[in-house]
Design an enzyme around this catalytic site. Sequence first.
Site: not given
Ligand code: SAH
Ligand code: SF4
Length: 355
Positions: A107, A121, A196, A164-165, A118, A338, A295, A94, A219-221, A114
């Site tokens: 983006c 995700c 990211s 992806g990471e 997480c 994503c 989301n 995507e 991505s701290l969260h 990945c």
């Molecule tokens: N793998 C990397 C980059 C891709 S994810 C990372 O984790 O940073 C990009 C961003 O989207 C990250 O901050 C991730 O935590 C966030 N993300 C993933 N799923 C999401 C969702 N359902 N809603 C909002 N943000 C999300």
């Molecule tokens: Fe992979 Fe980023 Fe999604 Fe975590 S948030 S599963 S590192 S794409």
Amino acid sequence: MTVRKCDFLELTPAEAKGFMAQLGEPAYRSKQVLNWLWQNGAQTFAEMNNLPLSLRERLQVHATLGKLEMVTTEMSADGTEKILFSLPDGQTVETVILPYNIGDSVCISTQVGCRMGCLFCASGLPGFVRNLTSGEIMAQVLQVRRILRTRGRELKSMVLMGSGEPLDNWSSTVAFLEAVQDPLRLAMSLRHVTLSTSGLVPRIAALAELGWPVTLAVSLHAPTNLVRDRVMPINKKYPLEVLLPACDNYANKTGRRVTYEYILIENLNDDDQHASELATLLSGRLCHVNLIPYNAIAELPWKPSSQEKVRAFRDALSAKGINVTIRRRMGADIRAACGQLRNNHCRENEEMRGE
Ligand code: SAH
Ligand code: SF4
């Protein structure tokens, strides 16, 4: 055995020169091809009409131009546009076009799936499939630039925030960043690129050593290991006490302020206490906090925090002197988080196969 053709998008100018030399062609021919590819956005060798026809035909046999096929596109009411591309091996990724007043952004994805797992995700749900090549990462940018140009718009920035990471696909990501800043290739400043990461500490250190002005988004969260451990398996390997110093080091080495991404999820990380813990964690650091409305993903139990909670969280951080913004929610109606479009596509294909 099928021999993989050389993807011109993966070649440095020196490699392109070497490739042409193997075909018995002078160096200036490689410059012509690079110019067609990178400046003019050519998609076929056939259209490179200042090259002899015989050379164009030979190039077609031995090389590709990293072209991706568009499988589907979805346009959101807010102008966000999501594209699903298919790769030469039939996998899909995507790419999202994000229109901003200051210029359009793209983006891009760096892996199919990945492996970070997480829990909130969609990208990790179907598991890890493979790394993208640097050419496949770049092809997403060039395709989007071409689409934007046909609309009279210019690509101003990019974010490595698709599936992806990026730091888990280190060599392709670094080769991609080299191509972005190369005056003979994309010729774009890395100041316009945000990478990211979920927090692969040794790779953050390696990126800092390169000293490039890429904006690092982490991505701290969560404000504590207790909460982060619940949703991000990577935190067990690189907990906050090693992640944060790695980010400080990145800011020191590059002079760039680090962005901390923080998705607000109901009943997980959105209380007053979390805000106060986060402010303590980040106080005195050269950084910016980006609050992201979650989301929701159909297959997952997490829910977004209410708008009131998001605002209260922002205000609490702001009151403690933390630089904070709420990210504009974009593309929620087209499942722009994503991994969502690809999962949907894979599911639909499976359903079709099952019929
Ligand atoms: N793998 C990397 C980059 C891709 S994810 C990372 O984790 O940073 C990009 C961003 O989207 C990250 O901050 C991730 O935590 C966030 N993300 C993933 N799923 C999401 C969702 N359902 N809603 C909002 N943000 C999300
Ligand atoms: Fe992979 Fe980023 Fe999604 Fe975590 S948030 S599963 S590192 S794409």
